[in-house]
Design a protein around this motif. Structure first.
Motif, short mmCIF file in Angstrom:
data_model
loop_
_atom_site.label_atom_id
_atom_site.label_comp_id
_atom_site.label_asym_id
_atom_site.label_seq_id
_atom_site.Cartn_x
_atom_site.Cartn_y
_atom_site.Cartn_z
N SER A 92 30.04 46.66 33.65
CA SER A 92 30.19 45.27 33.22
C SER A 92 30.46 45.14 31.73
O SER A 92 30.75 44.04 31.24
N VAL A 93 30.40 46.24 30.98
CA VAL A 93 30.76 46.18 29.56
C VAL A 93 32.26 45.94 29.38
O VAL A 93 32.71 45.58 28.29
N VAL A 94 33.02 46.12 30.44
CA VAL A 94 34.47 45.93 30.40
C VAL A 94 34.80 44.51 30.83
O VAL A 94 34.20 43.97 31.77
N ASP A 95 35.76 43.88 30.16
CA ASP A 95 36.29 42.59 30.58
C ASP A 95 37.52 42.84 31.46
O ASP A 95 38.59 43.17 30.95
N PRO A 96 37.39 42.72 32.77
CA PRO A 96 38.49 43.10 33.66
C PRO A 96 39.62 42.07 33.66
O PRO A 96 39.40 40.88 33.43
N VAL A 97 40.83 42.55 33.92
CA VAL A 97 41.97 41.65 34.11
C VAL A 97 42.20 41.37 35.59
O VAL A 97 42.90 40.42 35.94
N ALA A 98 41.62 42.19 36.45
CA ALA A 98 41.70 41.98 37.90
C ALA A 98 40.49 42.66 38.53
O ALA A 98 40.11 43.75 38.12
N SER A 99 39.88 41.99 39.51
CA SER A 99 38.67 42.54 40.14
C SER A 99 38.65 42.20 41.62
O SER A 99 39.27 41.22 42.06
N ALA A 100 37.90 43.01 42.37
CA ALA A 100 37.81 42.77 43.81
C ALA A 100 36.44 43.18 44.34
O ALA A 100 35.79 44.08 43.81
N VAL A 101 36.03 42.49 45.38
CA VAL A 101 34.88 42.87 46.20
C VAL A 101 35.44 43.14 47.59
O VAL A 101 35.89 42.22 48.27
N THR A 102 35.46 44.41 47.99
CA THR A 102 36.10 44.74 49.27
C THR A 102 35.29 44.21 50.44
O THR A 102 35.77 43.40 51.22
N ALA A 103 34.07 44.67 50.58
CA ALA A 103 33.18 44.22 51.65
C ALA A 103 31.76 44.29 51.12
O ALA A 103 31.49 44.94 50.12
#
Length: 289
Positions: A92-103
């Motif tokens: 979480s220290v990274v600011d993502p440009v794209a993220s996903a929750v698969t399942a």
């Protein structure tokens, strides 16, 4: 993304045999020399923190190693898999440009919560600040994500499969009737699974060397993530720099390899290696068998 000519860092867990498996750049494990140098660099700091009763965890330490390696290698894209949840995970220290929750399944319940809805709400913390959170979650998990995130892009089979014939669905069992990204699983062809992914921008059809209807949903999530990167302004990863993104996606899926995930080790007799270790993973393994 590698098939499109991009340099990609990949951070996953756990490892099967060698901790260096967790950190790869363009498919190659981090070198032993890089690991040894990192250990030498942080030894004093880690020792002092331990003396104060605040030693970095193993996962925090390896996450720091991964981020340093990706920076040194100047990768175009870094793909990070969370360890436990999303809210307080080391990634979480990274600011993502794209993220996903698969399942979402019951896992790490002592930390994340006793229900899939609670766990989903924690995982939703990985959502990027200015882009939709992509998910193939269903039922209570999907509802939990919606409680935390306004902008959600859903992946699933929907009410029927892509060609409407009612066969070969990647059944969602509680997913949205009209997902943003639709997927279909056409069944096995030898040791490969036929997969179709349809987004507003493209249709991807290929065979995955990863078996099971759930892999169609995973392919849909991966496609949606790549498309978010393609559309991202101000990044090196833009559409003009990635010729024929659809073909690159199809090649990438065809070449996917995930050791320990329904990995067929022998065919006579059939020997399968799978690291399923939570209720959802075990149920999926049984379905594929």
């Amino acid at each position: 993304m590698r098939e499109a000519g991009l340099s990609v860092g990949l951070y996953t867990s756990p490892h099967l045999e060698d901790v260096r498996e967790r950190i790869r750049v363009d498919g190659r494990k981090i070198s032993r020399a890089a690991v040894a140098e990192f250990v030498a660099d942080i030894e004093t700091y880690a020792t002092e923190r331990a003396a104060d009763g605040a030693s970095p965890t193993f996962f925090e330490t390896v996450t720091a190693l991964a981020l340093r390696e990706f920076d040194r290698q100047e990768v175009d894209v870094a793909v990070l898999e969370v360890g436990i949840g999303g809210r307080l995970d080391a990634t979480s220290v990274v600011d993502p440009v794209a993220s996903a929750v698969t399942a979402v399944t019951l896992e790490h319940t002592d930390v994340l919560g006793d229900t899939v809805a609670e766990i989903a709400r924690d995982l939703a913390a990985v959502a990027p600040a200015d882009a939709p959170l992509i998910t193939a979650a269903t039922d209570d998990a999907l509802a939990g994500i919606h409680e935390e995130v306004d902008d959600v892009l859903t992946v699933g089979a929907g009410a029927g499969n892509l060609d409407g014939n009612g066969e070969g669905d990647a059944t969602d069992n509680g997913g949205p009737d009209d997902p943003d990204v639709r997927v279909a699983y056409g069944g096995r062809e030898g040791l490969e699974g036929a997969v179709t992914v349809e987004t507003p921008a493209r249709t991807v059809g290929t065979r995955l060397p990863l078996l099971g209807a759930h892999q169609a949903r995973n392919a849909g999530v991966a496609t949606a993530l790549v498309e978010q990167l393609l559309d991202r302004p101000g990044l090196a990863v833009v559409s003009d720099d990635v010729p024929d993104a659809t073909a690159a996606l199809e090649r990438g899926m065809r070449n996917a390899h995930w050791p320990g995930r329904f990995e067929v080790m022998g065919r006579d007799p059939l020997v399968v290696l799978d690291g399923a270790h939570n209720p959802g993973g075990c149920e999926t393994l049984v379905e594929v068998l």
